[in-house]
Design an enzyme around this catalytic site. Sequence first.
Site, PDB file in Angstrom:
ATOM      1  N   HIS A 270       0.864  -1.181   0.000  1.00  0.00           N
ATOM      2  CA  HIS A 270       0.000   0.000   0.000  1.00  0.00           C
ATOM      3  C   HIS A 270       0.899   1.229   0.000  1.00  0.00           C
ATOM      4  O   HIS A 270       1.989   1.207   0.566  1.00  0.00           O
ATOM      5  CB  HIS A 270      -0.916   0.020   1.232  1.00  0.00           C
ATOM      6  CG  HIS A 270      -1.966  -1.019   1.191  1.00  0.00           C
ATOM      7  ND1 HIS A 270      -3.162  -0.849   0.543  1.00  0.00           N
ATOM      8  CD2 HIS A 270      -1.986  -2.273   1.695  1.00  0.00           C
ATOM      9  CE1 HIS A 270      -3.888  -1.944   0.659  1.00  0.00           C
ATOM     10  NE2 HIS A 270      -3.190  -2.834   1.355  1.00  0.00           N
TER      11      HIS A 270
ATOM     12  N   THR B 128      15.773  -5.307   6.674  1.00  0.00           N
ATOM     13  CA  THR B 128      15.225  -4.092   6.074  1.00  0.00           C
ATOM     14  C   THR B 128      16.195  -3.404   5.127  1.00  0.00           C
ATOM     15  O   THR B 128      15.824  -2.431   4.478  1.00  0.00           O
ATOM     16  CB  THR B 128      14.830  -3.083   7.167  1.00  0.00           C
ATOM     17  OG1 THR B 128      16.003  -2.737   7.917  1.00  0.00           O
ATOM     18  CG2 THR B 128      13.777  -3.647   8.101  1.00  0.00           C
ATOM     19  N   LYS B 129      17.451  -3.890   5.089  1.00  0.00           N
ATOM     20  CA  LYS B 129      18.459  -3.283   4.217  1.00  0.00           C
ATOM     21  C   LYS B 129      19.363  -4.382   3.678  1.00  0.00           C
ATOM     22  O   LYS B 129      19.328  -5.520   4.143  1.00  0.00           O
ATOM     23  CB  LYS B 129      19.278  -2.227   4.957  1.00  0.00           C
ATOM     24  CG  LYS B 129      20.122  -2.793   6.094  1.00  0.00           C
ATOM     25  CD  LYS B 129      20.908  -1.706   6.788  1.00  0.00           C
ATOM     26  CE  LYS B 129      21.809  -2.323   7.868  1.00  0.00           C
ATOM     27  NZ  LYS B 129      22.642  -1.319   8.519  1.00  0.00           N
TER      28      LYS B 129
ATOM     29  N   LYS C 224      28.640 -10.832  12.762  1.00  0.00           N
ATOM     30  CA  LYS C 224      29.978 -11.437  12.661  1.00  0.00           C
ATOM     31  C   LYS C 224      30.310 -11.654  11.188  1.00  0.00           C
ATOM     32  O   LYS C 224      29.432 -11.907  10.373  1.00  0.00           O
ATOM     33  CB  LYS C 224      29.958 -12.762  13.403  1.00  0.00           C
ATOM     34  CG  LYS C 224      31.219 -13.566  13.368  1.00  0.00           C
ATOM     35  CD  LYS C 224      31.014 -14.875  14.145  1.00  0.00           C
ATOM     36  CE  LYS C 224      32.238 -15.747  14.029  1.00  0.00           C
ATOM     37  NZ  LYS C 224      32.041 -17.014  14.755  1.00  0.00           N
TER      38      LYS C 224
END
Length: 172
Positions: A102, A152-153, A170
């Site tokens: 959306h 998210t990245k 790590k």
Amino acid sequence: MKYNFLSTNRNIKGNYKAHQPIVCNGSGKISFGQNVNFGVINSPSFYNTYAYLEARGKEANISFGDNVNINNGFSIIAERSITVDSNVLIGYNCQIADSDFHDLNVANRMETDPFPKEVIIGKNVFVGNNVTILKGVVIGENTVVANGSVVTKSFPKDVIIGGVPAKIIKEL
């Protein structure tokens, strides 16, 4: 039979092995390399879930490489493009999406996301259980994604990532 009946996508290339029911929806392309497996018998949610694959629009594309093993309760929804490269392991109850679905602008909230972004899961990636991978993410080859992470990245190759939101824990 029920899940096959519920599937609307007829634009599928390649074959997969289903140990658990699969629903394939949308009008985009879904392609499978060699030896792609869905579902694990001796794993949580085997008897009460299914895999959900949706390439929403005609331009949407979902692609699986060779030797991909996906546990129970998996969902993947593409409005643009999602690639899962070869030799990838994905744990149970994982979700991958290339869209917010959306528009985030409140005035246009009932409209679809105007900016879906491609997702790429690199070769030899190991995704743990209960992981969510969001739009625009590229996960480099050989990376491990810890259980319960929200990615998210993008991340480079050869690292262990985890957390909400995920971060590098790590180097491998």
